[in-house]
Design a protein around this motif. Structure first.
Motif, PDB file in Angstrom:
ATOM      1  N   ALA A 183       7.148  -1.266  -1.817  1.00 29.23           N
ATOM      2  CA  ALA A 183       7.334  -0.203  -2.805  1.00 29.23           C
ATOM      3  C   ALA A 183       8.735  -0.209  -3.403  1.00 29.23           C
ATOM      4  CB  ALA A 183       7.041   1.151  -2.163  1.00 29.23           C
ATOM      5  N   THR A 184       9.668  -0.892  -2.763  1.00 37.12           N
ATOM      6  CA  THR A 184      11.034  -0.939  -3.265  1.00 37.12           C
ATOM      7  C   THR A 184      11.240  -1.994  -4.353  1.00 37.12           C
ATOM      8  OG1 THR A 184      11.596  -2.425  -1.443  1.00 37.12           O
ATOM      9  CG2 THR A 184      12.046  -0.068  -1.125  1.00 37.12           C
ATOM     10  N   ARG A 185      10.287  -2.895  -4.527  1.00 38.59           N
ATOM     11  CA  ARG A 185      10.422  -3.915  -5.569  1.00 38.59           C
ATOM     12  C   ARG A 185      10.418  -3.207  -6.916  1.00 38.59           C
ATOM     13  NH1 ARG A 185       5.934  -8.459  -6.048  1.00 38.59           N
ATOM     14  NH2 ARG A 185       5.382  -7.356  -7.947  1.00 38.59           N
ATOM     15  N   PRO A 186      11.353  -3.518  -7.803  1.00 35.84           N
ATOM     16  CA  PRO A 186      11.511  -2.760  -9.047  1.00 35.84           C
ATOM     17  C   PRO A 186      10.244  -2.601  -9.887  1.00 35.84           C
ATOM     18  CG  PRO A 186      13.386  -4.209  -8.745  1.00 35.84           C
ATOM     19  CD  PRO A 186      12.398  -4.546  -7.664  1.00 35.84           C
ATOM     20  N   ASP A 187       9.439  -3.650 -10.053  1.00 38.49           N
ATOM     21  CA  ASP A 187       8.236  -3.494 -10.879  1.00 38.49           C
ATOM     22  C   ASP A 187       7.187  -2.628 -10.187  1.00 38.49           C
ATOM     23  OD1 ASP A 187       7.875  -5.693  -9.077  1.00 38.49           O
ATOM     24  OD2 ASP A 187       6.116  -6.312 -10.227  1.00 38.49           O
ATOM     25  N   ILE A 188       7.132  -2.666  -8.859  1.00 36.21           N
ATOM     26  CA  ILE A 188       6.199  -1.814  -8.116  1.00 36.21           C
ATOM     27  C   ILE A 188       6.654  -0.359  -8.236  1.00 36.21           C
ATOM     28  CG2 ILE A 188       5.253  -1.263  -5.837  1.00 36.21           C
ATOM     29  CD1 ILE A 188       4.185  -3.917  -6.794  1.00 36.21           C
ATOM     30  N   ALA A 189       7.938  -0.118  -7.982  1.00 33.96           N
ATOM     31  CA  ALA A 189       8.474   1.246  -8.082  1.00 33.96           C
ATOM     32  C   ALA A 189       8.253   1.816  -9.480  1.00 33.96           C
ATOM     33  CB  ALA A 189       9.959   1.253  -7.724  1.00 33.96           C
TER      34      ALA A 189
END
Length: 127
Positions: free
Chosen positions: A35-41
């Motif tokens: 969830a911390t990956r920028p596109d996921i967030a």
């Protein structure tokens, strides 16, 4: 990937962030990772991600072509449980496959380990 095919996905392409082919524009996009990956967030938007072990957030947005499914976990177990929740949301849509309604979900276990705890009281000798 197996779940998407099992629920009517004719073609599933696995791509890395930043390497999405132009031909996929307007198609269903599924993102799964920390969830911390920028596109996921970014795709989760204001869907809260629990900051606890095995926690996850799930968001399904849009309809038809261009719909997006985003699953972000705090760890690998969280991502696993996000996929299990998504599996439960699929609904048969005729003979062609399945659909899933828009949804936002956040979840984490209230106990340190998911599962069931069974306890038994010893049999009373007086009675």
């Amino acid at each position: 990937m197996r779940e998407l095919r099992a629920h009517g996905g004719d073609r599933v392409d696995v791509v890395t962030p930043g390497n999405v082919p132009r031909a996929s524009a307007g198609l269903l996009t599924v993102r799964l990772d920390p969830a911390t990956r920028p596109d996921i967030a970014g795709a989760l938007g204001d869907t809260a991600v629990p900051d606890r072990a095995e926690g996850y957030a799930l968001r399904v947005s849009g309809t038809g072509r261009g719909a997006r499914v985003t699953l972000g976990g705090t760890d690998a177990a969280g991502r696993f449980h996000a996929v299990q929740t998504l599996r439960q949301l699929f609904v048969r849509a005729g003979s062609d496959g399945c659909k899933v309604a828009g949804v936002r979900a956040s979840d984490h276990p209230s106990m340190p380990l998911r599962g069931t705890i069974e306890g038994f009281l010893p049999k009373s000798s007086t009675g």
